[in-house]
Design an enzyme around this catalytic site. Structure first.
Site, PDB file in Angstrom:
ATOM      1  N   GLU A 267      53.644  72.697  -1.405  1.00  0.00           N
ATOM      2  CA  GLU A 267      53.843  74.088  -1.848  1.00  0.00           C
ATOM      3  C   GLU A 267      53.126  75.048  -0.911  1.00  0.00           C
ATOM      4  O   GLU A 267      51.943  74.840  -0.646  1.00  0.00           O
ATOM      5  CB  GLU A 267      53.325  74.252  -3.284  1.00  0.00           C
ATOM      6  CG  GLU A 267      54.146  73.453  -4.274  1.00  0.00           C
ATOM      7  CD  GLU A 267      53.696  73.652  -5.731  1.00  0.00           C
ATOM      8  OE1 GLU A 267      52.791  74.462  -5.991  1.00  0.00           O
ATOM      9  OE2 GLU A 267      54.262  72.981  -6.610  1.00  0.00           O
ATOM     10  N   HIS A 289      56.486  77.644  -8.722  1.00  0.00           N
ATOM     11  CA  HIS A 289      55.279  77.273  -9.485  1.00  0.00           C
ATOM     12  C   HIS A 289      54.819  78.447 -10.366  1.00  0.00           C
ATOM     13  O   HIS A 289      53.697  78.954 -10.235  1.00  0.00           O
ATOM     14  CB  HIS A 289      54.150  76.832  -8.530  1.00  0.00           C
ATOM     15  CG  HIS A 289      53.099  75.987  -9.210  1.00  0.00           C
ATOM     16  ND1 HIS A 289      52.381  75.005  -8.548  1.00  0.00           N
ATOM     17  CD2 HIS A 289      52.631  75.973 -10.484  1.00  0.00           C
ATOM     18  CE1 HIS A 289      51.527  74.447  -9.398  1.00  0.00           C
ATOM     19  NE2 HIS A 289      51.659  75.030 -10.567  1.00  0.00           N
TER      20      HIS A 289
HETATM   21  N1  LIG Z   1      53.728  74.400 -13.644  1.00  0.00           N
HETATM   22  C1  LIG Z   1      52.588  74.917 -14.056  1.00  0.00           C
HETATM   23  O1  LIG Z   1      52.258  76.041 -13.734  1.00  0.00           O
HETATM   24  C2  LIG Z   1      51.699  74.128 -14.952  1.00  0.00           C
HETATM   25  C3  LIG Z   1      50.928  74.765 -15.927  1.00  0.00           C
HETATM   26  C4  LIG Z   1      50.099  73.983 -16.752  1.00  0.00           C
HETATM   27  C5  LIG Z   1      50.055  72.615 -16.576  1.00  0.00           C
HETATM   28  N2  LIG Z   1      50.783  72.060 -15.575  1.00  0.00           N
HETATM   29  C6  LIG Z   1      50.752  70.618 -15.368  1.00  0.00           C
HETATM   30  O2  LIG Z   1      51.353  70.013 -16.479  1.00  0.00           O
HETATM   31  C7  LIG Z   1      50.872  68.682 -16.620  1.00  0.00           C
HETATM   32  C8  LIG Z   1      50.486  68.432 -18.073  1.00  0.00           C
HETATM   33  O3  LIG Z   1      49.415  69.284 -18.441  1.00  0.00           O
HETATM   34  P1  LIG Z   1      48.676  69.069 -19.839  1.00  0.00           P
HETATM   35  O4  LIG Z   1      47.703  70.186 -19.961  1.00  0.00           O
HETATM   36  O5  LIG Z   1      49.655  68.838 -20.903  1.00  0.00           O
HETATM   37  O6  LIG Z   1      47.902  67.723 -19.541  1.00  0.00           O
HETATM   38  P2  LIG Z   1      47.387  66.663 -20.634  1.00  0.00           P
HETATM   39  O7  LIG Z   1      46.346  65.886 -19.957  1.00  0.00           O
HETATM   40  O8  LIG Z   1      47.049  67.357 -21.902  1.00  0.00           O
HETATM   41  O9  LIG Z   1      48.649  65.744 -20.898  1.00  0.00           O
HETATM   42  C9  LIG Z   1      49.112  64.796 -19.994  1.00  0.00           C
HETATM   43  C10 LIG Z   1      49.689  63.643 -20.794  1.00  0.00           C
HETATM   44  O10 LIG Z   1      50.300  62.740 -19.900  1.00  0.00           O
HETATM   45  C11 LIG Z   1      50.112  61.441 -20.445  1.00  0.00           C
HETATM   46  N3  LIG Z   1      50.317  60.437 -19.413  1.00  0.00           N
HETATM   47  C12 LIG Z   1      49.492  60.063 -18.410  1.00  0.00           C
HETATM   48  N4  LIG Z   1      50.061  59.088 -17.688  1.00  0.00           N
HETATM   49  C13 LIG Z   1      51.265  58.842 -18.243  1.00  0.00           C
HETATM   50  C14 LIG Z   1      52.314  57.939 -17.939  1.00  0.00           C
HETATM   51  N5  LIG Z   1      52.228  57.100 -16.901  1.00  0.00           N
HETATM   52  N6  LIG Z   1      53.408  57.949 -18.713  1.00  0.00           N
HETATM   53  C15 LIG Z   1      53.512  58.797 -19.756  1.00  0.00           C
HETATM   54  N7  LIG Z   1      52.534  59.672 -20.107  1.00  0.00           N
HETATM   55  C16 LIG Z   1      51.431  59.691 -19.346  1.00  0.00           C
HETATM   56  C17 LIG Z   1      48.705  61.488 -20.981  1.00  0.00           C
HETATM   57  O11 LIG Z   1      48.474  60.485 -21.930  1.00  0.00           O
HETATM   58  C18 LIG Z   1      48.649  62.872 -21.573  1.00  0.00           C
HETATM   59  O12 LIG Z   1      48.954  62.843 -22.950  1.00  0.00           O
HETATM   60  C19 LIG Z   1      49.736  68.565 -15.640  1.00  0.00           C
HETATM   61  O13 LIG Z   1      50.184  67.957 -14.459  1.00  0.00           O
HETATM   62  C20 LIG Z   1      49.382  70.014 -15.330  1.00  0.00           C
HETATM   63  O14 LIG Z   1      48.788  70.146 -14.088  1.00  0.00           O
HETATM   64  C21 LIG Z   1      51.618  72.768 -14.792  1.00  0.00           C
HETATM   65  O1  LIG Z   2      47.633  73.325 -13.125  1.00  0.00           O
HETATM   66  C1  LIG Z   2      47.883  74.437 -13.543  1.00  0.00           C
HETATM   67  O2  LIG Z   2      47.105  75.070 -14.290  1.00  0.00           O
HETATM   68  C2  LIG Z   2      49.170  75.071 -13.179  1.00  0.00           C
HETATM   69  O3  LIG Z   2      49.870  74.303 -12.292  1.00  0.00           O
HETATM   70  C3  LIG Z   2      49.045  76.487 -12.720  1.00  0.00           C
HETATM   71  O4  LIG Z   2      48.711  76.613 -11.377  1.00  0.00           O
HETATM   72  P1  LIG Z   2      48.450  78.067 -10.764  1.00  0.00           P
HETATM   73  O5  LIG Z   2      47.146  78.546 -11.276  1.00  0.00           O
HETATM   74  O6  LIG Z   2      48.408  77.892  -9.279  1.00  0.00           O
HETATM   75  O7  LIG Z   2      49.577  78.939 -11.217  1.00  0.00           O
END
Ligand SMILES: NC(=O)c1ccc[n+]([C@@H]2O[C@H](COP(=O)([O-])OP(=O)(O)OC[C@H]3O[C@@H](n4cnc5c(N)ncnc54)[C@H](O)[C@@H]3O)[C@@H](O)[C@H]2O)c1
Ligand SMILES: O=C(O)[C@H](O)COP(=O)(O)O
Length: 593
Positions: A267, A289
């Site tokens: 990214e 993102h």
């Molecule tokens: N796109 C964005 O801007 C954005 C925003 C927030 C979070 N995220 C991402 O979203 C993802 C989830 O965030 P979260 O806060 O829910 O995390 P979390 O830790 O609460 O949940 C992750 C879940 O994945 C499960 N897991 C781990 N390995 C696994 C596998 N092999 N198979 C199935 N399940 C599995 C865990 O048991 C857990 O319940 C993270 O990668 C985070 O970085 C992205």
């Molecule tokens: O891991 C996160 O919290 C999300 O991917 C958000 O990322 P950002 O702060 O770069 O938007």
């Protein structure tokens, strides 16, 4: 080079963070917002900062961390810390904290937004209309109601997506080996135990796991082939969980009906890469993102991590560090005086005994025994860290590494130091102390081959190789209650001269005149007699009960004592040598605590 407010700790903010959090920092920290830094520029200026606040763009590499001589904390305003070398930060004792829940709602809503946009072809319809066309039959979508949504990763975001999807009338199936069946049931989610079982059942698949070894490339050719023809896939978690080449091929072959992607392996994506082809694909709905990019989420994460930065720089423990144990604030408050005490025990041990036969060079195995009220504290990680810091600080430069709760275990392992923590809820001892902490240093092999009970000779042999120091806290003030075989009562602060001698009249005068000659002022003096238990012969685990001492007829053990003098400066080795030669003391040692 930025102009800093004199004296205030400096925090670098190289990305766009909500001003709400930064406002909290400004009264006590020097906040330097420097967007658009190149990696080289970051490397050059990072030694100036105590804290670094990032989102997902800044690459906090091992090189950056090694150059960051003053850095105490890397705070990630968001969840994922995959842009931070957490392992290196841990080695260096730098706290990495994040905001694990501030943007859950935003990420889940973005997932639903992409789901609906993809199902109803909203981006295509919008673009077509903006180009002056009116193409109604071209953009016929599908409904999500009654369809199966498969969720991989039923954590914070996954579960929120599940609840929102239920509200849309979807049937939700989820795969998460670590999910609680009760929590899944409460959200009416059917837990499925394998990908091969889940994939053929879904109309839409959404990924919500972190990017870790077990999830990297988790959805690739084989898995996509298991999905129904025309089914659709979403990724608002992390690029790399779905193999981009396999995904592009499944879109190009027409096997997948669509893909909605917010995150990419690199990214921003490199031009001409697979990701860029994916972005250009007509059935891909893509965002740069944006999962966490709402006003509300950015306020949440910014305030959350800025508060943590303030706390960490003020010496408190982080609320959500990814590389340190989490300790409740009230428990941490209770621990604070004992943290100071245990660090002093470790430092006193090293300074007082390191040079003596069987000193710290050979005694690398320690028992840390908590008695009384302190034994009721659940998380003693800060005490362990304080011990390692106390033991090592007087004798090693530790190459500028700050030993703390983050890296204490690692440092101890590297130095071959073993600590066994023991608790006893019994009253601290026969004394009136409500809590007592005892540090016992012992050689590892001897400890395991302890002489049988009752074998006093064996006990004495064993005891000869041990060093014991005990202490308590009087209010917030640490107090040493035992040093070796002596019952003591002194505050371990400043420079102390510890002299072992036979308690005879005039000794104090001689010692005082030698110190006076060197221009050293005595602030206080206290005498520590031999433990009454030892004289009674009951304390066979005591330290350094030498044969000479026990058989000295003219100077029975009861006449031995420690003289502890608080002095106003550190003294040269000549002073301690003179005290032994001219002052008639048996041994003298200066320590700074
Ligand atoms: N796109 C964005 O801007 C954005 C925003 C927030 C979070 N995220 C991402 O979203 C993802 C989830 O965030 P979260 O806060 O829910 O995390 P979390 O830790 O609460 O949940 C992750 C879940 O994945 C499960 N897991 C781990 N390995 C696994 C596998 N092999 N198979 C199935 N399940 C599995 C865990 O048991 C857990 O319940 C993270 O990668 C985070 O970085 C992205
Ligand atoms: O891991 C996160 O919290 C999300 O991917 C958000 O990322 P950002 O702060 O770069 O938007």
């Amino acid at each position: 080079m930025p102009l800093f407010k004199k004296g205030l700790p400096k925090v670098l903010v190289p990305e766009k963070l909500s001003p709400d959090g930064l406002a909290l920092l400004r009264s006590s920290l020097d906040v330097d917002e420097r967007k658009g830094l190149t990696p080289e520029e970051l490397l050059e200026i990072i030694p100036n900062y105590e804290a670094l606040l990032v989102r997902s763009e800044t690459k906090v590499t091992a090189t950056v961390l090694q150059a960051a001589r003053n850095l105490k904390v890397v705070a990630r305003a968001g969840v994922g810390v995959d842009n931070v070398d957490v392992e290196e930060a841990t080695k260096l004792g730098i706290v990495v904290c994040n905001s694990p829940s501030g943007n859950i709602g935003a990420a889940a809503e973005h997932t639903i937004a992409l789901l609906m946009a993809m199902a109803r072809k909203i981006p295509e319809g919008c673009a077509s209309l903006k180009h002056g066309k009116w193409e109604r039959s071209k953009f016929v979508g599908v409904e999500v109601k009654g369809k199966v949504l498969g969720i991989v990763g039923l954590g914070k975001v996954g579960l929120t997506v599940a609840r929102l999807a239920k509200g849309l009338g979807m049937n939700v199936h989820a795969l998460d080996p670590y999910a609680s069946p009760a929590v899944a049931a409460s959200a009416s989610v059917t837990l499925i135990s394998s990908l091969s079982e889940l994939l053929p059942s879904v109309d839409f698949l959404t990924i919500h796991t972190p990017l870790i070894a077990s999830t990297r490339g988790m959805i690739s050719d084989t898995e996509l082939a298991l999905m129904k023809p025309g089914s659709r896939i979403l990724n608002v978690a992390r690029g790399g969980t779905i193999d981009e080449t396999a995904l592009l091929a499944a879109l190009e072959s027409g096997h997948l009906g669509g893909a909605a992607i917010d995150v990419f392996t690199s990214e921003p994506p490199v031009s001409d890469s697979t990701a860029s082809k994916l972005i250009a694909h007509p059935r891909a709905v893509v965002t740069p993102h944006l999962g966490a990019s709402t006003v509300e989420a950015q306020e949440n994460v910014s305030v959350d991590v800025c508060q943590q930065v303030l706390e960490i720089l003020a010496g408190s423990l982080p609320r959500s560090a990814v590389n340190a144990p989490i300790i409740l604030p009230e428990e941490y408050k209770k621990l604070q005086p004992f943290v100071r005490l245990v660090e002093k025990l470790g430092s006193l041990y090293t300074q007082h005994y390191a040079g003596s036969p069987g000193g710290s060079m050979t005694l690398n195995t320690f028992d840390l025994i908590y008695k009384g009220e302190v034994a009721g504290i659940n998380n003693t990680a800060p005490l362990f860290a304080a011990l390692i810091k106390g033991l090592l600080s007087p004798i090693s430069s530790t190459e500028g590494i700050n030993i703390n709760i983050v890296n204490a275990e690692l440092v101890a392992r590297e130095r071959g130091i073993f600590v066994s923590e023991q608790r006893s809820r019994d009253p601290a001892d026969e004394s009136s102390y409500s809590s007592l902490v005892t540090l016992v240093a012992r050689p590892p092999s001897r400890a395991s081959s302890r002489a049988p009970a009752g074998d006093v000779a064996g006990g004495v042999a064993q005891a000869q190789h041990q060093r014991i120091i005990s202490g308590t806290c009087s209010g917030d003030q640490p107090l040493i209650t035992r040093l070796g075989r002596f019952e003591a009562s002194f505050e371990p602060n400043g420079t102390l001269l510890i002299c072992e001698n036979y308690d005879s009249p005039g000794k104090i005068g001689v010692v005082g005149s030698i110190l006076g000659r060197e221009g050293v002022n005595i602030n206080f003096m206290t005498v520590a007699p031999v433990s009454s238990k030892l004289i009674a012969g009951s304390d066979v685990t005591d330290i350094k009960v030498t044969k000479e001492t026990l058989t000295e007829e003219d100077n029975p053990i009861s006449k031995e004592a420690l003289m502890i003098l608080g002095i106003d400066r550190s003294v040269s080795p000549k002073v301690t040598t003179d005290l032994v030669k001219e002052g008639g003391v048996l041994s003298a040692c200066a320590v700074t605590l």
